[in-house]
Design an enzyme around this catalytic site. Sequence first.
Site, mmCIF file in Angstrom:
data_model
loop_
_atom_site.group_PDB
_atom_site.id
_atom_site.type_symbol
_atom_site.label_atom_id
_atom_site.label_comp_id
_atom_site.label_asym_id
_atom_site.label_seq_id
_atom_site.Cartn_x
_atom_site.Cartn_y
_atom_site.Cartn_z
ATOM 1 N N CYS A 179 77.253 120.491 -25.823
ATOM 2 C CA CYS A 179 76.766 119.130 -26.080
ATOM 3 C C CYS A 179 77.072 118.613 -27.492
ATOM 4 O O CYS A 179 76.881 117.430 -27.763
ATOM 5 C CB CYS A 179 75.263 119.054 -25.841
ATOM 6 S SG CYS A 179 74.781 119.714 -24.258
ATOM 7 N N HIS A 313 69.466 112.886 -31.094
ATOM 8 C CA HIS A 313 69.977 113.580 -29.905
ATOM 9 C C HIS A 313 69.041 113.257 -28.737
ATOM 10 O O HIS A 313 69.516 112.932 -27.656
ATOM 11 C CB HIS A 313 70.031 115.082 -30.195
ATOM 12 C CG HIS A 313 70.657 115.889 -29.121
ATOM 13 N ND1 HIS A 313 71.872 115.586 -28.564
ATOM 14 C CD2 HIS A 313 70.240 117.028 -28.484
ATOM 15 C CE1 HIS A 313 72.184 116.481 -27.635
ATOM 16 N NE2 HIS A 313 71.204 117.359 -27.565
ATOM 17 N N HIS A 350 73.218 111.792 -20.435
ATOM 18 C CA HIS A 350 73.694 112.823 -21.361
ATOM 19 C C HIS A 350 75.118 113.203 -20.955
ATOM 20 O O HIS A 350 75.325 113.816 -19.909
ATOM 21 C CB HIS A 350 72.761 114.036 -21.295
ATOM 22 C CG HIS A 350 72.992 115.042 -22.383
ATOM 23 N ND1 HIS A 350 74.172 115.118 -23.103
ATOM 24 C CD2 HIS A 350 72.185 116.027 -22.881
ATOM 25 C CE1 HIS A 350 74.075 116.095 -23.982
ATOM 26 N NE2 HIS A 350 72.881 116.661 -23.878
#
Lengths: 422, 342
Positions: A179, A313, A350
């Site tokens: 990520c 985030h 995401h």
Amino acid sequence: MSRAKVYILDTHTLSPLGLGTEALLASLQNQHQATAPISQFDAAGLSQTHACEVAQAHLAQLQELSEAWQVVAANDRKFALWASVLESKRTALQALFGKTSKARTALFLGLGANAFPVQRIAMSVADYSAFGLNEAIAQLNFYNGKKANSIFNHADLYGAYFAQEIAPFGFCRNLMTACSSSMQAIAFGAAHIMAGQADLVLAGGTDSIINQFAYISFGKLGVLSPDQCKPFDTGRNGTIAGECAGYTLLASEKFVRENCLQPRAALIGFGNSMDAYKITAPDPSGAGVERALRSALEMAQLPLDALDYINAHGTGTRSNDEAELRAIERVVGAAAPHIAVSSTKDRHGHAIAAAGIQEFHVLTTCMANDLIPANLSCSQPIQSSLALPFESNQTKQIRYALTNNFAFGGVNCSLALENLAL
Amino acid sequence: MLARITAIGFWESTLFSVDGSIGPRAELLPNLAKTQRQLPNLDAAFRQLGLDPTHPNYPKPSDLKILRNDTIAALILSQQMRAFHQWDAAFLEQGALLVANSNFIDDDVLDFEAIAAAVNQLQNAQDPATENKLFGSTISPLLPLRTLTNGAQSFIAQYLGFHGTATTYGSTGIASAQALRDACNLLQIGASPAVLVGGCHYANLFSFLNNCLLLSDTKGYAEASAASFLMLTPYDPGQTGPNHLHITQFYCELAALEGEHVDWLFYGGAFTPQQDAELQARCKHLCYREAFSWFAHTGNLGAAELGMLLAASANWLQIGQTAVIVLQDAYGVVELFKVQKA
């Protein structure tokens, strides 16, 4: 020790919020959330049947590609997104890369892992029933016509595509830290310019986990919300899957000056850190996140009270959000009430390895338009001394800002940006 | 001078060293790995690492569930290098860790028999919900972690105590050269005081599937599982040490070597003897006295090849001598740089 300033010439993404900056801005201003039932496979029976997907209309340009590339795109969604976003800016990219020597250009790409196109393999097993499974996959993998396999490809393929179809370049990096991949790609691309190794860097990435194999896998990890992604909400229970491809164009002062460019933003610092805690979970203390933030601010030489906004985030998972807020609070101290913090993952999902470039684009768009995006899905916020905007976007000039991305395995990355138009 | 290599370690089948020692070139053995049929009309020879579960640096049992074999080798090697070179905790905590991986899928994950079973179940499913349920039952909850691309990086950070900059490069043999170049950048801008650059590779059917179909001729295809590491520090003319190398220059293409004179050429990245010969021929712009590739001894070493080539350089160059290192990926892209024996 000399550090060159790194200018941001342009940022471009293909995401669930649209193609390009105008579409992204409209979507942010309209507080659009792209969550919808999954169209790429039938998710019936799974605990989460929704995701944030790129509209199929934006992939239409793939039909212009050679058949060999189309075969790759049909089996690899992240390649399809990558080719599409590049094709949409082909002329501009070719013109820009033509302004300097090949040796002074580089690509830094953040990429996700290969996905198994299980249904495609399943169909082919029937087609190749005379063979065993190994042979079926080998047959399926082969495409005679390009230096590319049909299913399983090295990460080098994405740079190879750029070199073959868009423009030659000096060097390419493929960063693969889940990520945090594309945010690290931007950081390392900036380091390349700071070290005087390049004048023009395309940094970004591509990823999608919206496929049967990955969705079931991530579902089993318990990171996907069964209902709604709610960053910074006390009732948060997981994230929502997204997908994105995009890039930012970073340039040296020399390149900007020689080409009479007027960039509106600059990357002034980055920080990377490792939790070195557990591969399965982030350090709950947020110590690693704190180190990344401090490093970025130190490199940027920014006083804490100068910071206007942090694009967090903020995954909406139990393990991330509170630790991230606490780490930010410790870093900014008394300046906390003046610093707006929000996550936009509930709007675009995401995008895993492409989360960094997606949120970088959100940030540069917000900075250029005095926009602080609200935490739309947060109704019962985690208690914090930071200024978390809720319900609706705010209008505020953003001169200095941070954007964060963290990854499985405890990788943390933070970037510091300056708005040059203020 | 861009940076100094102060330590090299490697592990490939019978070759293991924490101080970079190799021995004379003449004593290196040819690759005796047996060529076996992998796919119809496609043969390959794989060399594997002998992992010993009783090794004192073998990972904790709780971690083994999500560790690939190449990562286990990298963990053992890096821990042994830490002990040998006496890297203290403060040094590692501040340092950076850049790891290249050329294969994120091991045999336990790419269990084709299990996939075949899953595929059969999908074909028998009456509706999508049943299909998803059946398919889900065949996927281990640990699979995303076992295939985590930054797995090696994260475990090494955890076991050695790296808290600074760290990332993972993929996914061919040139990835480690990319890491090396970025390591020089980090040192140059002062973002890190030292960088451990590593690479690990798992030679298996998945790697073969990725590579072999890109080749026009696969005769003599050979790969080896391996791991290698090197410690990079800023250039310091006052520093001394055995087998130290200076990195002096990076190039962006082979044509840039035109007119360059060096003592050695070290090259790698080939999967077949023919490719190995072609790669040496591609370096025709360079003037050199001797050339070396690991291919005849080990096969392709993936992301571990860089460390192995640098170990050879450190052993066989005389003080002050120079060499060019050339690595090629499966698409024919090269990374190249020059080193000098310190």
